[in-house]
Design a protein around this motif. Sequence first.
Motif, PDB file in Angstrom:
ATOM      1  N   PHE A  71      12.467  87.493  28.376  1.00  0.00           N
ATOM      2  CA  PHE A  71      11.503  87.314  27.290  1.00  0.00           C
ATOM      3  C   PHE A  71      10.088  87.187  27.852  1.00  0.00           C
ATOM      4  O   PHE A  71       9.850  86.588  28.898  1.00  0.00           O
ATOM      5  CB  PHE A  71      11.872  86.090  26.448  1.00  0.00           C
ATOM      6  CG  PHE A  71      13.054  86.318  25.564  1.00  0.00           C
ATOM      7  CD1 PHE A  71      12.914  86.892  24.311  1.00  0.00           C
ATOM      8  CD2 PHE A  71      14.340  85.992  25.996  1.00  0.00           C
ATOM      9  CE1 PHE A  71      14.009  87.119  23.503  1.00  0.00           C
ATOM     10  CE2 PHE A  71      15.447  86.213  25.195  1.00  0.00           C
ATOM     11  CZ  PHE A  71      15.283  86.784  23.943  1.00  0.00           C
ATOM     12  N   PHE A  72       9.137  87.764  27.121  1.00  0.00           N
ATOM     13  CA  PHE A  72       7.742  87.782  27.515  1.00  0.00           C
ATOM     14  C   PHE A  72       6.939  87.010  26.461  1.00  0.00           C
ATOM     15  O   PHE A  72       6.868  87.414  25.308  1.00  0.00           O
ATOM     16  CB  PHE A  72       7.251  89.230  27.593  1.00  0.00           C
ATOM     17  CG  PHE A  72       5.847  89.377  28.095  1.00  0.00           C
ATOM     18  CD1 PHE A  72       5.588  89.446  29.443  1.00  0.00           C
ATOM     19  CD2 PHE A  72       4.778  89.435  27.208  1.00  0.00           C
ATOM     20  CE1 PHE A  72       4.296  89.576  29.913  1.00  0.00           C
ATOM     21  CE2 PHE A  72       3.491  89.565  27.665  1.00  0.00           C
ATOM     22  CZ  PHE A  72       3.244  89.632  29.022  1.00  0.00           C
ATOM     23  N   SER A  73       6.326  85.865  26.836  1.00  0.00           N
ATOM     24  CA  SER A  73       6.291  85.245  28.144  1.00  0.00           C
ATOM     25  C   SER A  73       6.335  83.739  27.947  1.00  0.00           C
ATOM     26  O   SER A  73       6.371  83.257  26.814  1.00  0.00           O
ATOM     27  CB  SER A  73       5.016  85.664  28.888  1.00  0.00           C
ATOM     28  OG  SER A  73       3.880  85.213  28.164  1.00  0.00           O
ATOM     29  N   PHE A  74       6.269  82.992  29.068  1.00  0.00           N
ATOM     30  CA  PHE A  74       6.329  81.528  29.016  1.00  0.00           C
ATOM     31  C   PHE A  74       5.220  80.950  28.145  1.00  0.00           C
ATOM     32  O   PHE A  74       5.460  80.079  27.313  1.00  0.00           O
ATOM     33  CB  PHE A  74       6.229  80.967  30.433  1.00  0.00           C
ATOM     34  CG  PHE A  74       6.070  79.473  30.493  1.00  0.00           C
ATOM     35  CD1 PHE A  74       7.160  78.634  30.336  1.00  0.00           C
ATOM     36  CD2 PHE A  74       4.822  78.908  30.726  1.00  0.00           C
ATOM     37  CE1 PHE A  74       7.015  77.255  30.394  1.00  0.00           C
ATOM     38  CE2 PHE A  74       4.667  77.536  30.771  1.00  0.00           C
ATOM     39  CZ  PHE A  74       5.766  76.699  30.614  1.00  0.00           C
ATOM     40  N   GLY A  75       4.000  81.401  28.341  1.00  0.00           N
ATOM     41  CA  GLY A  75       2.867  80.872  27.579  1.00  0.00           C
ATOM     42  C   GLY A  75       1.845  81.951  27.304  1.00  0.00           C
ATOM     43  O   GLY A  75       1.900  83.065  27.844  1.00  0.00           O
ATOM     44  N   ASP A  76       0.877  81.639  26.441  1.00  0.00           N
ATOM     45  CA  ASP A  76      -0.209  82.576  26.154  1.00  0.00           C
ATOM     46  C   ASP A  76      -1.068  82.786  27.399  1.00  0.00           C
ATOM     47  O   ASP A  76      -1.151  81.915  28.276  1.00  0.00           O
ATOM     48  CB  ASP A  76      -1.080  82.049  25.011  1.00  0.00           C
ATOM     49  CG  ASP A  76      -0.443  82.234  23.644  1.00  0.00           C
ATOM     50  OD1 ASP A  76       0.506  83.038  23.536  1.00  0.00           O
ATOM     51  OD2 ASP A  76      -0.883  81.575  22.681  1.00  0.00           O
TER      52      ASP A  76
END
Length: 549
Positions: free
Chosen positions: A521-526
């Motif tokens: 999944f993309f991604s952990f944070g902005d």
Amino acid sequence: MKAVLVAAAVMAGGVSAGHVGNVANHWKAHEEFKAAKRGGYFENETCVPTCTTIYSVITGSPGLYTPPTPPSTYALSTPSSPPSPASSTPAVVPTPIPHTCPTPGTYTFPATTVVVTESTTVYAASTTEVPSGTYTIGGITTVVETPTTIVVPYATTKTETEVVTTVVETTTYVCPTPGTYTIAPFTTTVTVSETVVVVPVITSYAPGTYTAPAVVTTVTETDVVVYCPFSTPTPTAYAAAPPAASPAAAGHPKPHKAKPTPHAATSAPSSSYPGTSPSLGGSAGDHWAITYTPYTESGQCKSAGQVAQDLRLVKNAGFTTVRVYSTDCNTLPNVGAAARAVGLKMILGIFIGEVGCDNGSPHVADQLAAIKQWRQWDLVELIVVGNESIFNKFCSVSQLRDLIVHVKTTLAQVGYTGPYTTTDVVSAWLDYDVKPICEVIDVVGTNAHAYFNAATEPQNAGEFVAGQLRIVENVCNKPGYVLESGWPSAGKCFGKACAGRSQQAAAIASIKKSVGKKVVFFSFGDDHWKAPGDCQCEQHWGCGSLFGV
């Protein structure tokens, strides 16, 4: 003699695409800053002269065995006066072929094929660049399960009249207890600030057909030696790992979103591949991995403590793996230590952010050197060479294929035996003849973002991504994994595909349900350090909160 090691085929010509968006520009800025700080990195790069002769070929099964007592050396013949315009040592085993280029000019080296009919052990030599210090290198590492006495061959170097050669010797070694033993290493001391050390390597080749592809290269200096490696099957190295120098940090790799693709999920045929890799993908639940870049909102490097805190959240959210794109910002030591502490695995990346992806490019060489030094293979599930580098026209198919072979050969010498891939959007896999790449990867990777398909609503994102995966699996007839997939929480609409928080939640839920076990999944944070992009979405792909991160 000046020696230049070309560990992957250098093809004539190349691509000339411009930099794409903020991804490449941010990378270029970091590279230019690094060049200035190091006093002209690109203009003043030098190659330390070396001249190595390969000795001894012994056949038989790889591993522990008792060979016949060898003479002091077995020598492969080397021409005393190379013919013009170029000469080469005949290949009797699939070790890189040295071609001597006596004068500047363009040289063409024909393809060469070697057929190995039985397991063959080759005693050769490798090189590694190290800073000043004392190093224990060479020897052969073996694992014994009971106390035993073994007779092993090993490679070592001897110097006569300034010529370094590799010779074969045997030793009887008593292993008093079960354990791992490194037999017959040697110690060398480097007194200058940085130099190249020759390391004996014992490499075993399985039966098969090995091919060194045709190479066209332009040489600008006199007395240059170009080495052309053989490709599949990939050899397995048994030598003890050589030391590696701490490389300068590469520039930030910036994952770039694919443009809209015309290939809809409904057109995808069913996969005919019989199985998948047992070591990849989620074994339980509906999510496996998430992308992670150790940058602050302003694009600076996060501290080791900040990285550790982030990865605890990733682990608590139920992920088993994180994907990183490069080695900059102390990614390997910091993310590696944090992953080990909480029990996560890693997908490593070698990022290509500019036109040209030969293994001599500084930003590629630095990343590979960092991985060689770190080499914590028990944490690594997969190595990804290039991220959308065909789509962005940073690499031609042949360039990327040769780089993958170079990376595989290099890391095999320091013990990595896991799978490799590259990843690109579906249009790149379909629009080019990618068979050469398929032949050298273990699994096929794609970046599939349903948001860029105008016909896909968020709640149908999973169906679209699953269809994209089936397409690339059939292109290479190998198991496939989606190495980027997500949906932005802000940005423009593309037809039915609109960005927003509720839309992101619906899309992620759909992807989890349809194909979550095979998706990163993309991604952990902005990524607030990015420019918004034409879609006004580039800063808003963080989806960790939807998993409880």
